[in-house]
Design an enzyme around this catalytic site. Structure first.
Site, mmCIF file in Angstrom:
data_model
loop_
_atom_site.group_PDB
_atom_site.id
_atom_site.type_symbol
_atom_site.label_atom_id
_atom_site.label_comp_id
_atom_site.label_asym_id
_atom_site.label_seq_id
_atom_site.Cartn_x
_atom_site.Cartn_y
_atom_site.Cartn_z
ATOM 1 N N SER A 48 10.183 -2.473 5.752
ATOM 2 C CA SER A 48 9.353 -3.064 6.806
ATOM 3 C C SER A 48 10.183 -3.387 8.043
ATOM 4 O O SER A 48 11.392 -3.611 7.970
ATOM 5 C CB SER A 48 8.705 -4.355 6.307
ATOM 6 O OG SER A 48 7.939 -4.122 5.157
HETATM 7 N N1 SAH Z 1 9.539 -5.083 0.661
HETATM 8 C C1 SAH Z 1 9.979 -3.738 0.932
HETATM 9 C C2 SAH Z 1 8.909 -2.948 1.652
HETATM 10 C C3 SAH Z 1 8.662 -1.658 0.987
HETATM 11 S S1 SAH Z 1 7.188 -0.823 1.446
HETATM 12 C C4 SAH Z 1 11.305 -3.727 1.670
HETATM 13 O O1 SAH Z 1 11.790 -4.809 2.064
HETATM 14 O O2 SAH Z 1 11.902 -2.661 1.834
HETATM 15 C C5 SAH Z 1 6.090 -1.276 0.132
HETATM 16 C C6 SAH Z 1 6.508 -0.914 -1.257
HETATM 17 O O3 SAH Z 1 5.437 -1.279 -2.123
HETATM 18 C C7 SAH Z 1 6.757 0.572 -1.491
HETATM 19 O O4 SAH Z 1 8.053 0.743 -1.987
HETATM 20 C C8 SAH Z 1 5.696 0.968 -2.515
HETATM 21 O O5 SAH Z 1 6.138 1.942 -3.443
HETATM 22 C C9 SAH Z 1 5.426 -0.367 -3.196
HETATM 23 N N2 SAH Z 1 4.141 -0.448 -3.900
HETATM 24 C C10 SAH Z 1 2.934 0.058 -3.532
HETATM 25 N N3 SAH Z 1 1.986 -0.231 -4.461
HETATM 26 C C11 SAH Z 1 2.616 -0.952 -5.434
HETATM 27 C C12 SAH Z 1 2.193 -1.502 -6.685
HETATM 28 N N4 SAH Z 1 0.932 -1.400 -7.129
HETATM 29 N N5 SAH Z 1 3.110 -2.155 -7.430
HETATM 30 C C13 SAH Z 1 4.408 -2.260 -7.028
HETATM 31 N N6 SAH Z 1 4.861 -1.739 -5.875
HETATM 32 C C14 SAH Z 1 3.992 -1.083 -5.088
#
Ligand code: SAH
Length: 226
Positions: free
Chosen positions: A64
């Site tokens: 993000s």
């Molecule tokens: N907090 C992260 C942001 C990653 S983007 C950071 O600091 O880099 C959001 C993430 O949520 C992605 O990696 C995606 O694979 C994950 N995601 C999406 N649906 C999900 C679910 N049902 N359970 C766990 N993770 C999920």
């Protein structure tokens, strides 16, 4: 890769930029000053790590934008010692910020490759207290519930019910919920007994929260992306 004076300088500038955009909680700013974001992005993006932008990570996901991380973390109002659940580990950066704020962090990711990489990075950086899981975040972490705070970092189609159930009374959850096909509004949910209070924040754009898990390894993923 190391954390050099140059990186620290760039981080200071980024934090000043976040302050100018309205982020003001000292604990959030301190954590963002402390955590080396360039160690959570691919080497090819290192030069962009301290720009206020989202960057591509493996499995077609994103780390993000720093402003988004700061905004969500401020709304969450984390205090030292709190038990915090994050849904969507991704790069691990948001989990590291929560760890730097002295929270007891549990983080869940549906992509095996991201879960593995982030877990390794936590150990490398001395953040091994962060507990990471390869699971479907829609289910939360029943065995570790209840949590003081829950943060969802992917776009939820609606407020995930299992997560509300895993919040402590007076606990808070911050979750971006779909407003249109392309954007989400940030919701702050507070549990008050059987009720939940809800406050709507600004609009953002997140990758979608998807059901189930993906077990592919790095090599299999490359094949899939071709
Ligand atoms: N907090 C992260 C942001 C990653 S983007 C950071 O600091 O880099 C959001 C993430 O949520 C992605 O990696 C995606 O694979 C994950 N995601 C999406 N649906 C999900 C679910 N049902 N359970 C766990 N993770 C999920």
């Amino acid at each position: 890769m190391q954390d050099t004076f140059r990186h620290k300088g760039l981080r200071k500038k980024l934090v000043e930029e976040l302050q100018a955009k309205g982020i003001h909680q000292p604990a959030v700013l301190k954590a963002m000053l402390a955590v080396p974001r360039h160690l959570f992005v691919d080497k090819t993006f290192e030069h962009l790590a301290y720009k206020d932008i989202a960057l591509r990570i493996d499995a077609n996901q994103t780390i993000s934008q720093p402003y988004t991380v700061a905004y969500q973390t401020e709304l969450l109002a984390v205090e030292s010692g709190m038990k915090v659940l994050e849904i969507g580990t991704g790069s691990g950066y948001q989990a590291a910020i929560l760890h730097a704020m002295e929270a007891s962090v549990y983080t869940v990711e549906r992509h095996a490759i991201l879960h593995q990489k982030a877990s390794k990075q936590f150990v490398f950086l001395g953040y091994e207290a962060i507990q990471s899981y390869h699971q479907d975040g829609f289910e939360g972490l029943a065995n570790e519930a209840p949590f003081d705070r829950i943060i969802v970092t992917a776009a939820a189609p609606e407020i995930p019910k299992a997560l509300v159930a895993q919040l402590k009374n007076k606990g808070r959850m911050v979750v971006p919920v779909n407003k249109s096909k392309t954007s989400q509004h940030m919701l702050l949910i507070q549990k008050e007994g059987d009720k939940t209070l809800m406050v709507e924040g600004a609009d953002f754009v997140f990758v979608p929260m998807l059901k189930g898990i993906e077990s592919e390894t790095g090599t299999a993923l490359k094949r899939l992306n071709k």
